[in-house]
Write an enzyme that holds these catalytic residues in place. Sequence first.
Site, PDB file in Angstrom:
ATOM      1  N   TYR A   1       6.830   4.456  -5.214  1.00 14.59           N
ATOM      2  CA  TYR A   1       6.919   5.272  -4.248  1.00 14.59           C
ATOM      3  C   TYR A   1       6.762   6.753  -4.877  1.00 14.59           C
ATOM      4  CZ  TYR A   1       8.885   8.349  -0.251  1.00 14.59           C
ATOM      5  OH  TYR A   1       9.164   9.273   0.345  1.00 14.59           O
TER       6      TYR A   1
ATOM      7  N   SER B   1       6.977  14.166  -1.617  1.00 14.93           N
ATOM      8  CA  SER B   1       8.646  13.801  -1.565  1.00 14.93           C
ATOM      9  C   SER B   1       9.229  14.483  -2.866  1.00 14.93           C
ATOM     10  CB  SER B   1       8.928  12.320  -1.527  1.00 14.93           C
ATOM     11  OG  SER B   1      10.208  12.059  -1.959  1.00 14.93           O
TER      12      SER B   1
ATOM     13  N   LYS C   1       3.537   9.544  -3.724  1.00 16.21           N
ATOM     14  CA  LYS C   1       3.948  10.865  -3.456  1.00 16.21           C
ATOM     15  C   LYS C   1       3.449  11.862  -4.346  1.00 16.21           C
ATOM     16  CE  LYS C   1       5.873   9.963   0.320  1.00 16.21           C
ATOM     17  NZ  LYS C   1       5.219  10.183   1.687  1.00 16.21           N
TER      18      LYS C   1
END
Length: 252
Positions: free
Chosen positions: A158, A143, A162
Amino acid sequence: MSFEQRVAVVTGAGSPRGIGRSIALALAEKGADVVVADLDLAGAETVAGEIRALKRNAMAVRVDVTRQEHVAEMVRKGIERFGRIDILVNNAGITQPIRVMDMTEADWDRIVAVNLKGTFLCSKAVLPVMIKQGYGRIVNMSSVSAKRGGGVFGGAHYSAAKAGILGFAKALAREVAAHGITVNSVAPGLIATDIRGGLESPERQKEMSRDIPVQRLGTPEEVAAAVAFLASEEAAYITGEEIDINGGSHMD
């Protein structure tokens, strides 16, 4: 690019407006047979039906990518049905917008488990067959949050997961390159999917894209095109790399 005689496993491919579905269809359109894997078996069955409509073979498998026994069963079923696995796309992922000070240990564990541990478990599970074949393509879904430290959607857990995917992919790429296996990643920015709890209205999308140079959200099909390239024979000399797909919102 042709994927005739190739078999792909795409995790997290059951969402009707998800990147995984678009990847599965893009590979099938170019000739691949596809194992459509998702926690939502009904969604996976729907996507498998769309692939069969393209005159390609497909099977739907329910998988929780955080559980090793589920992942092993997914690979076993794929081999039993198709005899080989040439491509793995580690697309399954979840996010959560939350500040670190409000984050619980359970929040951290859940996000890291699905995004990072799942990538590890699925990659490890396909390596024996890919090594035996002397051929394989692993493409991971990272991401833009991994590279810019959040600021898009999702918390620090997150971003950490990632970013971990990028480091994992580079290390694994070194380990398996001699076996004809490449390992790469894509890092999408804001894409028009349901991962944020539902696709936003056109007005909200316009507001969200104000700071994106191309002035819009990306599409799942645009991400799928990059994944298909990295999964192709034409990308044989690319490994340990990532492709940014973010409309210019982050530039290295």
